[in-house]
Scaffold this active site. Structure first.
Site, PDB file in Angstrom:
ATOM      1  NE  ARG A 199      -7.140   4.991   2.275  1.00 50.31           N
ATOM      2  CZ  ARG A 199      -7.804   4.079   2.762  1.00 50.31           C
ATOM      3  NH1 ARG A 199      -9.371   4.466   3.080  1.00 50.31           N
ATOM      4  NH2 ARG A 199      -7.628   3.032   3.170  1.00 50.31           N
ATOM      5  NE  ARG A 232      -4.151  -1.320   0.375  1.00 52.36           N
ATOM      6  CZ  ARG A 232      -5.349  -1.406   0.776  1.00 52.36           C
ATOM      7  NH1 ARG A 232      -5.809  -0.623   1.628  1.00 52.36           N
ATOM      8  NH2 ARG A 232      -6.318  -2.635   0.531  1.00 52.36           N
TER       9      ARG A 232
HETATM   10  O1  CP3 Z   1      -0.343  -1.944  -2.468  1.00 52.05           O
HETATM   11  C1  CP3 Z   1      -0.475  -1.086  -3.044  1.00 52.05           C
HETATM   12  O2  CP3 Z   1      -0.127   0.113  -2.992  1.00 52.05           O
HETATM   13  C2  CP3 Z   1      -0.871  -1.388  -4.805  1.00 52.05           C
HETATM   14  C3  CP3 Z   1      -2.365  -1.252  -4.532  1.00 52.05           C
HETATM   15  C4  CP3 Z   1      -3.312  -1.944  -3.883  1.00 52.05           C
HETATM   16  C5  CP3 Z   1      -4.619  -1.550  -3.242  1.00 52.05           C
HETATM   17  N1  CP3 Z   1      -5.263  -2.598  -2.850  1.00 52.05           N
HETATM   18  C6  CP3 Z   1      -5.259  -0.052  -3.333  1.00 52.05           C
HETATM   19  C7  CP3 Z   1      -5.933   0.336  -2.333  1.00 52.05           C
HETATM   20  C8  CP3 Z   1      -3.438  -3.409  -3.612  1.00 52.05           C
HETATM   21  C9  CP3 Z   1      -2.188  -4.296  -3.900  1.00 52.05           C
HETATM   22  C10 CP3 Z   1      -4.613  -3.597  -2.755  1.00 52.05           C
HETATM   23  C11 CP3 Z   1      -5.015  -5.092  -2.444  1.00 52.05           C
HETATM   24  C12 CP3 Z   1      -5.996  -5.302  -1.717  1.00 52.05           C
HETATM   25  N2  CP3 Z   1      -7.437  -4.633  -2.154  1.00 52.05           N
HETATM   26  C13 CP3 Z   1      -6.266  -6.294  -0.947  1.00 52.05           C
HETATM   27  C14 CP3 Z   1      -5.372  -7.339  -0.555  1.00 52.05           C
HETATM   28  C15 CP3 Z   1      -4.384  -6.768   0.406  1.00 52.05           C
HETATM   29  C16 CP3 Z   1      -4.619  -6.438   1.826  1.00 52.05           C
HETATM   30  O3  CP3 Z   1      -4.818  -5.233   2.337  1.00 52.05           O
HETATM   31  O4  CP3 Z   1      -4.928  -7.175   2.579  1.00 52.05           O
HETATM   32  C17 CP3 Z   1      -7.502  -6.227  -0.193  1.00 52.05           C
HETATM   33  C18 CP3 Z   1      -8.285  -7.247   0.487  1.00 52.05           C
HETATM   34  C19 CP3 Z   1      -8.417  -5.313  -1.005  1.00 52.05           C
HETATM   35  C20 CP3 Z   1      -9.641  -4.963  -1.092  1.00 52.05           C
HETATM   36  C21 CP3 Z   1      -9.895  -3.515  -0.605  1.00 52.05           C
HETATM   37  N3  CP3 Z   1      -9.508  -2.505  -1.400  1.00 52.05           N
HETATM   38  C22 CP3 Z   1     -10.481  -3.006   0.589  1.00 52.05           C
HETATM   39  C23 CP3 Z   1     -11.040  -4.051   1.635  1.00 52.05           C
HETATM   40  C24 CP3 Z   1     -10.427  -1.801   0.863  1.00 52.05           C
HETATM   41  C25 CP3 Z   1     -10.959  -0.713   1.724  1.00 52.05           C
HETATM   42  C26 CP3 Z   1     -10.307  -0.530   2.685  1.00 52.05           C
HETATM   43  C27 CP3 Z   1      -9.346   0.485   2.696  1.00 52.05           C
HETATM   44  O5  CP3 Z   1      -8.210   0.461   3.077  1.00 52.05           O
HETATM   45  O6  CP3 Z   1      -9.882   1.677   2.525  1.00 52.05           O
HETATM   46  C28 CP3 Z   1      -9.730  -1.196  -0.640  1.00 52.05           C
HETATM   47  C29 CP3 Z   1      -9.538   0.203  -0.940  1.00 52.05           C
HETATM   48  C30 CP3 Z   1      -8.133   0.479  -1.395  1.00 52.05           C
HETATM   49  N4  CP3 Z   1      -7.270  -0.439  -2.304  1.00 52.05           N
HETATM   50  C31 CP3 Z   1      -7.407   1.684  -1.126  1.00 52.05           C
HETATM   51  C32 CP3 Z   1      -6.089   1.526  -1.722  1.00 52.05           C
HETATM   52  C33 CP3 Z   1      -5.337   2.623  -1.871  1.00 52.05           C
HETATM   53  C34 CP3 Z   1      -7.984   2.763  -0.188  1.00 52.05           C
HETATM   54  C35 CP3 Z   1      -9.136   3.411  -1.106  1.00 52.05           C
HETATM   55  C36 CP3 Z   1      -8.904   4.750  -1.222  1.00 52.05           C
HETATM   56  O7  CP3 Z   1      -8.222   5.420  -1.918  1.00 52.05           O
HETATM   57  O8  CP3 Z   1     -10.192   5.417  -0.844  1.00 52.05           O
END
Ligand code: CP3
Length: 342
Positions: free
Chosen positions: A28, A24
């Site tokens: 944010r 990540r």
């Molecule tokens: O790692 C990176 O920088 C690459 C981008 C990336 C994102 N999500 C961007 C993201 C990667 C590799 C993921 C993987 C992902 N997404 C997983 C597996 C890894 C982990 O964290 O366990 C999962 C379970 C998801 C599903 C997901 N996406 C959820 C549950 C959420 C909401 C929770 C949260 O953190 O807000 C997201 C949103 C998300 N994916 C964000 C980002 C930067 C935040 C969204 C925003 O900018 O509002």
């Protein structure tokens, strides 16, 4: 040209200073990410707009000089490409239309039809291949089938992945069919990412730890093994990182059982244990607690050095045990990198 440090570590080389990137890392906690995210409007638009997705991927590389960039996208783009409705509720997380039975699985789009929806992701990778510094490795990724299935069955994130476990118990054949469909789609998706420029791919199995015994074998090990075998046939030189998060003792033997070149460790695993039982099979990645990037204290530097020391005897890519959180201090990331490299 000397090979990129991440690729050297993945090939099994022990490096005096481990290469580093962060889960990540585009996110944010960075003001520049929040600005581009606002420009995109919503999270999925950011994922599907190649110029903006490439821009946020590059931001942490410019700021910190990480050794790898990870494609900006999400594991929930695959359910959408398979035909599910997917949207994000700000401050809450993802929402999806649900799959609860065999008919829902049958109605999914075939694996070779996912590319139309995912074409912007491949374009993001092509832009990144051109724009990344020469020394930076480009990582593509997908969710592992069982983790993606937990969201497709529940329609949202859940604390205990209860709905997916309930479907697995009620109709194991239908649940297995769902896993198979996601597995097929993931093979096509990751192959296309490699063809678009990904030099490494990573499988995120965030909820692997909720699978026990035979379920772990059937739904964490077996799909990862099938995906990795198919990728190695098509693209023999592309390394694969597997992240069976919270697998605990099942981290031991995971690389051998699946063919993964590297296993990513969450922060619940003791580094010394992993050096003795996981790193013996090849490269490991991890495992700093992301909470240490929120608090500002000496523990960050101490733990960074302790982890680097614990894994100093073999191939290691320094990383966090899970994603950096929005409340992390960007200056702490610089402190962590300085503790490792300086
Ligand atoms: O790692 C990176 O920088 C690459 C981008 C990336 C994102 N999500 C961007 C993201 C990667 C590799 C993921 C993987 C992902 N997404 C997983 C597996 C890894 C982990 O964290 O366990 C999962 C379970 C998801 C599903 C997901 N996406 C959820 C549950 C959420 C909401 C929770 C949260 O953190 O807000 C997201 C949103 C998300 N994916 C964000 C980002 C930067 C935040 C969204 C925003 O900018 O509002």
């Amino acid at each position: 040209m000397t090979q990129k440090t991440i690729l050297r570590a993945l090939a099994g080389e022990r490096l005096p200073v481990p290469p580093i990137w962060m889960m990540r890392q585009a996110g944010r906690y960075l003001p520049e990410y929040r600005a581009t995210r606002a420009q995109a409007g919503d999270f999925l638009s950011l994922c599907y707009t190649p110029e903006l997705a490439a821009e946020v991927t590059l931001q942490p590389i410019r700021r910190y000089g990480f050794d790898a960039a990870i494609l900006f996208a999400d594991i929930l783009l695959i359910p959408q490409a398979l035909g599910a409705d997917v949207w994000f509720v700000t401050g809450e997380g993802p929402r999806l239309s649900t799959i609860t039975d065999a008919a829902g699985v049958t109605a999914l789009r075939p694996a070779d039809q996912v590319h139309e929806k995912l074409a912007p992701v491949y374009e993001t990778l092509r832009i990144l291949s051109r724009e990344l510094p020469r020394e930076t490795t480009l990582i593509g990724f997908a969710g592992a089938p069982s983790t993606v299935a937990t969201y497709m069955v529940a329609g949202r994130g859940t604390p205990d992945q209860g709905p997916a476990h309930a479907m697995k118990t009620a109709d194991r054949v239908a649940f297995s069919a769902l896993i198979d469909r996601i597995t097929d789609a993931t093979i096509e998706y990751l192959s296309a990412q490699i063809e678009a420029g990904a030099e490494v791919v990573k499988l995120f199995d965030s909820w692997a730890g909720s699978l026990k015994g035979q379920d772990f074998d059937d739904f964490a090990l077996a799909p990862a093994k099938r995906i990795i075998a198919a990728l190695k046939t098509r693209h023999p030189h592309i390394p694969v990182i597997a992240f069976p998060r919270e697998a605990g003792p099942r981290y031991a033997g995971f690389a051998k059982a699946t063919g993964a070149d590297c296993v990513a460790l969450d922060q619940s695993v003791a580094a010394d244990w992993a050096a003795a039982h996981v790193q013996t099979d090849g490269c490991v990645q991890g495992n700093l607690n992301p909470a240490l990037l929120v608090e500002s204290g000496p523990r960050l530097v101490d733990e960074t050095r302790r982890i680097a020391r614990a894994f100093a005897g073999g191939p290691h890519i320094f990383n966090l045990g899970h994603g950096i959180t929005p409340d992390a201090d960007p200056d702490n990331v610089s402190r962590m990198i300085e503790a490792l490299r300086g």
